[in-house]
Scaffold this active site. Structure first.
Site, PDB file in Angstrom:
ATOM      1  CE1 TYR A 123      40.154  32.550  82.943  1.00 18.40           C
ATOM      2  CE2 TYR A 123      40.886  33.353  84.874  1.00 18.40           C
ATOM      3  CZ  TYR A 123      40.076  33.274  84.316  1.00 18.40           C
ATOM      4  OH  TYR A 123      39.019  33.863  84.475  1.00 18.40           O
ATOM      5  CE  LYS A 175      31.011  30.390  70.719  1.00 14.58           C
ATOM      6  NZ  LYS A 175      29.629  31.064  70.331  1.00 14.58           N
ATOM      7  CG  ASP A 209      26.574  31.021  72.228  1.00 10.27           C
ATOM      8  OD1 ASP A 209      27.057  29.764  72.496  1.00 10.27           O
ATOM      9  OD2 ASP A 209      26.919  31.590  71.152  1.00 10.27           O
ATOM     10  CG  ASP A 233      35.838  34.116  86.232  1.00 10.17           C
ATOM     11  OD1 ASP A 233      35.728  33.985  87.621  1.00 10.17           O
ATOM     12  OD2 ASP A 233      36.472  34.996  85.913  1.00 10.17           O
TER      13      ASP A 233
END
Ligand code: NAD
Length: 337
Positions: A123, A175, A209, A233
């Site tokens: 972001y 991740k 995931d 988010d």
């Protein structure tokens, strides 16, 4: 005591849910001196810019804001005012609780909190296109920037939040298998912070995931989740789906210089102006704001009145399977207050 606060009604359904929220706050008898300001599309129309200086000056002074959703053009157009506000006021922790209110849904007794890093990652706005030949977008690039301090403060916030609210576990979602610099720094920092809370707050970690899948298979295993900006988010919208959708999901943007309270959802252009939006997310955001300023009794009364209107009086907006309008629902909550 009257407390000064900035009010941004927002775009789309924003004015409708904000009007409902002000009615309920009035009924609670908590006095706010609202400084009404604009942002997003409404500000473009009124002041020619999506984020007027007057809005920034107001939040700088009050350090406290209740904000409706602001529209961000998809693809081109101005950059997100929501992101700009979070960066301007260094609102590094985005606190998004998900709690069952409506019984009989697909899941029962959901009670988890996602704490999302709110100023870094993808972001930061380093998003570029590169021309090759006559294709101006032949190559595109987005850069994720994270700092050790940025990771540290949001992880620290999550563990402190867990300790303060009697929560048992923090799950670090990452991740780091693929993003071996950015996401790995977040995981490494989170694990270091976890050591300071050994015996007080448990810690585990999950790849994003898998976490997304586990949220719908076995949501009760989650208590507090701390994660980076984009993952937080996405997972918080997913989590809201466990309890009936975005109409019930509030959020707080917390920093050291200010705090801004808002619903997780956006301006919902598909239902704007129809008077059918569920104001609960904005009402629950107002309850978080009351907690933040120490009005915990009023916050509790607001949450109880809202739950009673939905569960006992069966006054529900369309997203929850009912036919009540936004103002019908506000009246039902006021009556319960
Ligand atoms: P959205 O959250 O506005 O809407 C998604 C879906 O949920 C829509 O079908 C909508 O009707 C429904 N919904 C949302 N809030 C609801 C409510 N209170 N009651 C009943 N139904 C509700 O997401 P979107 O359509 O992807 O985004 C629309 C705009 O909002 C975009 O410009 C986006 O950038 C902006 N946005 C702003 C914020 C914010 O201000 N913090 C957050 C998310 C999206």
């Amino acid at each position: 005591m009257t407390r000064e606060a900035t009010l941004i009604a927002g775009d789309g359904i924003g004015p409708e849910i904000t009007a409902a929220t002000l009615q309920v706050l009035d009924a609670l008898g908590v006095q706010f001196d609202w400084d009404e300001q604009y942002g997003g599309m409404a500000a473009v129309e009124k002041a020619g810019t999506p984020l007027p200086n007057a809005t920034l000056d107001s939040i700088r002074r009050t350090k406290l804001a209740l904000k409706g959703p602001l529209t961000t053009p998809v693809g081109g157009g101005y950059r997100s005012v929501n992101v700009a506000l979070r960066q301007e006021f260094d609102l590094y922790a985005n606190v998004r609780p998900t709690k069952t209110i409506v019984p009989g849904g697909r899941y029962e007794n959901i009670d988890l909190v996602i704490i999302r890093e709110n100023t870094e990652g993808l972001y930061v706005g380093l998003d570029h296109s590169f021309r090759v030949g006559d294709d101006p977008k032949a190559v595109v690039q987005a850069m994720s920037v994270m700092t050790r301090e940025g990771c540290r403060r949001v992880c620290k916030y999550a563990f402190e939040y867990a300790k303060l609210h009697g929560r048992k576990k923090v799950t670090i979602v990452h991740k780091a298998n693929i993003l071996k610099a950015t996401s790995a720094l977040f995981l490494e920092t989170g694990r270091q912070i976890a050591k300071e809370y050994e015996g007080v707050v448990m810690c585990d970690d999950k790849i994003v995931d898998n976490a997304a899948m586990q949220l719908v298979i076995k949501p009760e295993q989650f208590d507090v989740i701390v994660t980076t900006n984009l993952f937080g988010d996405i997972l918080s919208d997913e989590a809201s789906g466990l309890v009936g959708g975005l109409g019930l999901a509030p959020g707080a943007n917390i920093g050291t210089r200010a705090a801004i309270f808002e619903a997780v959802h956006g301006s919902a252009p598909d239902i704007a102006g129809q008077g059918i939006a569920n104001p609960s997310a904005q009402l629950l955001a107002a309850a978080m704001m009351l907690d933040h300023i120490g009005e915990t009794a009023a916050a509790g009364r607001l949450r109880q009145a809202l739950a009673a209107a939905i569960v006992k009086d069966n006054v529900r907006t369309k997203d929850l399977g009912g036919s009540a309008s936004t103002s019908d629902f506000a009246r039902a909550v006021v009556k319960r207050v």
